[in-house]
Design an enzyme around this catalytic site. Structure first.
Site, mmCIF file in Angstrom:
data_model
loop_
_atom_site.group_PDB
_atom_site.id
_atom_site.type_symbol
_atom_site.label_atom_id
_atom_site.label_comp_id
_atom_site.label_asym_id
_atom_site.label_seq_id
_atom_site.Cartn_x
_atom_site.Cartn_y
_atom_site.Cartn_z
ATOM 1 N N GLY A 185 39.812 -42.655 44.293
ATOM 2 C CA GLY A 185 40.318 -43.512 43.220
ATOM 3 C C GLY A 185 41.268 -42.753 42.308
ATOM 4 O O GLY A 185 41.523 -41.565 42.498
ATOM 5 N N ALA A 210 33.329 -46.708 40.718
ATOM 6 C CA ALA A 210 32.822 -47.950 40.122
ATOM 7 C C ALA A 210 33.336 -49.146 40.901
ATOM 8 O O ALA A 210 34.311 -49.043 41.643
ATOM 9 C CB ALA A 210 33.272 -48.056 38.671
ATOM 10 N N ASP A 266 36.045 -50.445 28.036
ATOM 11 C CA ASP A 266 36.216 -51.284 26.845
ATOM 12 C C ASP A 266 35.566 -52.653 27.038
ATOM 13 O O ASP A 266 35.269 -53.351 26.075
ATOM 14 C CB ASP A 266 37.709 -51.465 26.531
ATOM 15 C CG ASP A 266 38.495 -52.040 27.715
ATOM 16 O OD1 ASP A 266 38.331 -51.519 28.834
ATOM 17 O OD2 ASP A 266 39.275 -52.991 27.526
ATOM 18 N N TYR A 307 31.486 -57.787 35.131
ATOM 19 C CA TYR A 307 31.879 -56.379 35.227
ATOM 20 C C TYR A 307 31.433 -55.608 33.979
ATOM 21 O O TYR A 307 30.787 -54.561 34.069
ATOM 22 C CB TYR A 307 33.399 -56.273 35.416
ATOM 23 C CG TYR A 307 33.939 -54.871 35.201
ATOM 24 C CD1 TYR A 307 33.666 -53.860 36.108
ATOM 25 C CD2 TYR A 307 34.721 -54.566 34.083
ATOM 26 C CE1 TYR A 307 34.143 -52.562 35.900
ATOM 27 C CE2 TYR A 307 35.204 -53.285 33.874
ATOM 28 C CZ TYR A 307 34.918 -52.286 34.785
ATOM 29 O OH TYR A 307 35.382 -51.013 34.571
#
Length: 279
Positions: A10, A60, A102, A125
């Site tokens: 990633g 993730a 966030d 999420y």
């Protein structure tokens, strides 16, 4: 130091491994093939055999809209696997850096979010990442939870690559102008994470590039710095419905980074300029 880094394919994991190598650490970068986050037993076996001296957990499930349907998969990767990783970190007595988001906030606050504000996610999420945070906090003392937003890096897809492609293909684009936050460049964030790992200043941190913008302002700066001419129209979130709700305000205070002696990241405009040179 032997450091396990998840999500090496990633955007963030890739840059973290590079920075660890630069500083003489021994990073062990893994992805799905080496350590499948859908398989709790496999995670446990892998970590306990490897015996890392620290873990930086970048992997993730990040498909925000898809998560509204793939709830179980999202929770397994973003929460249940984090519980197993935390349990292993506790048994080995090693530090864990967990990357959060966030999106644990609802975006209704007027000013900047601080680390002690009460999370209230408005999509699957965000809720799954908060659950991951809670596991880390419950199980460990030696942890860093680092909330980031609007991520971009060399490895993988992101908003900048999408805008450059669309800007070259189309004459006109509609871009959301009422969601505000801060972009985070993984090449700037990675050294900060390694800095943290080398201290014992544990806790929750917010880390993004400095200054804020809307997606519309971000897109216009991308086109300006890329020399792409395209007409852009500011639109509201209501005009662009998505499966998952997004927080309108993602501004996060970095005062805690400063207070603990960590370097703040460059402005997002500077980060964008560095990034565009690379790609």
């Amino acid at each position: 130091m032997k450091v396990l880094v998840t999500g090496v394919k990633g955007q963030l994991g890739y840059d973290v491994v590079k920075d660890l190598e630069k500083r003489g650490h021994q990073p062990i970068g893994v992805d799905r093939d080496e350590m499948d986050l859908m398989d709790n037993d496999a995670i446990r076996t892998f970590i306990m055999e490897l015996k890392p001296e620290a873990i930086i957990h970048c992997a993730a499930y990040t498909a925000v809209d898809k998560a509204e349907e793939e709830v179980e998969t999202c929770y397994q990767i973003n929460a249940e696997s984090v519980k197993v990783i935390s349990e292993c970190a506790k048994e080995l007595d090693v530090k864990l850096i967990y990357i959060s988001t966030d999106y644990v906030f609802d975006g209704t606050k007027e000013g900047e979010y601080v680390e002690t504000d009460t999370p209230n996610p408005i999509n699957v999420y965000g809720a799954s990442k908060l659950k991951g945070e809670q596991y880390v906090q419950t199980l460990l003392e030696k942890y860093y939870i680092v909330r980031i937003s609007w991520v971009f890096g060399v490895n993988g897809n992101n908003f900048i690559k999408t805008m450059r492609r669309l800007g070259s293909e189309r004459d006109e684009l509609n871009i959301i102008n009422d969601q505000v936050g801060s972009p985070t460049y993984t090449a700037d964030l990675a050294p900060l994470l390694v800095d943290m790992m080398e201290t014992d200043k544990y806790g929750i941190y917010h880390a993004t590039n400095e200054e804020t913008c809307s997606w519309y302002e971000f897109a216009n700066e991308i086109f300006k710095q890329s020399g792409i001419e395209v007409k852009t129209n500011p639109i509201t979130t209501d005009q662009y419905p998505t499966a998952a709700k997004r927080p309108m305000n993602s501004r996060m205070s970095k005062a805690k980074l400063k207070a603990n002696g960590f370097n703040l990241l460059p402005t997002w405009q500077e980060a964008l300029a560095h990034y565009l040179k690379l790609i």
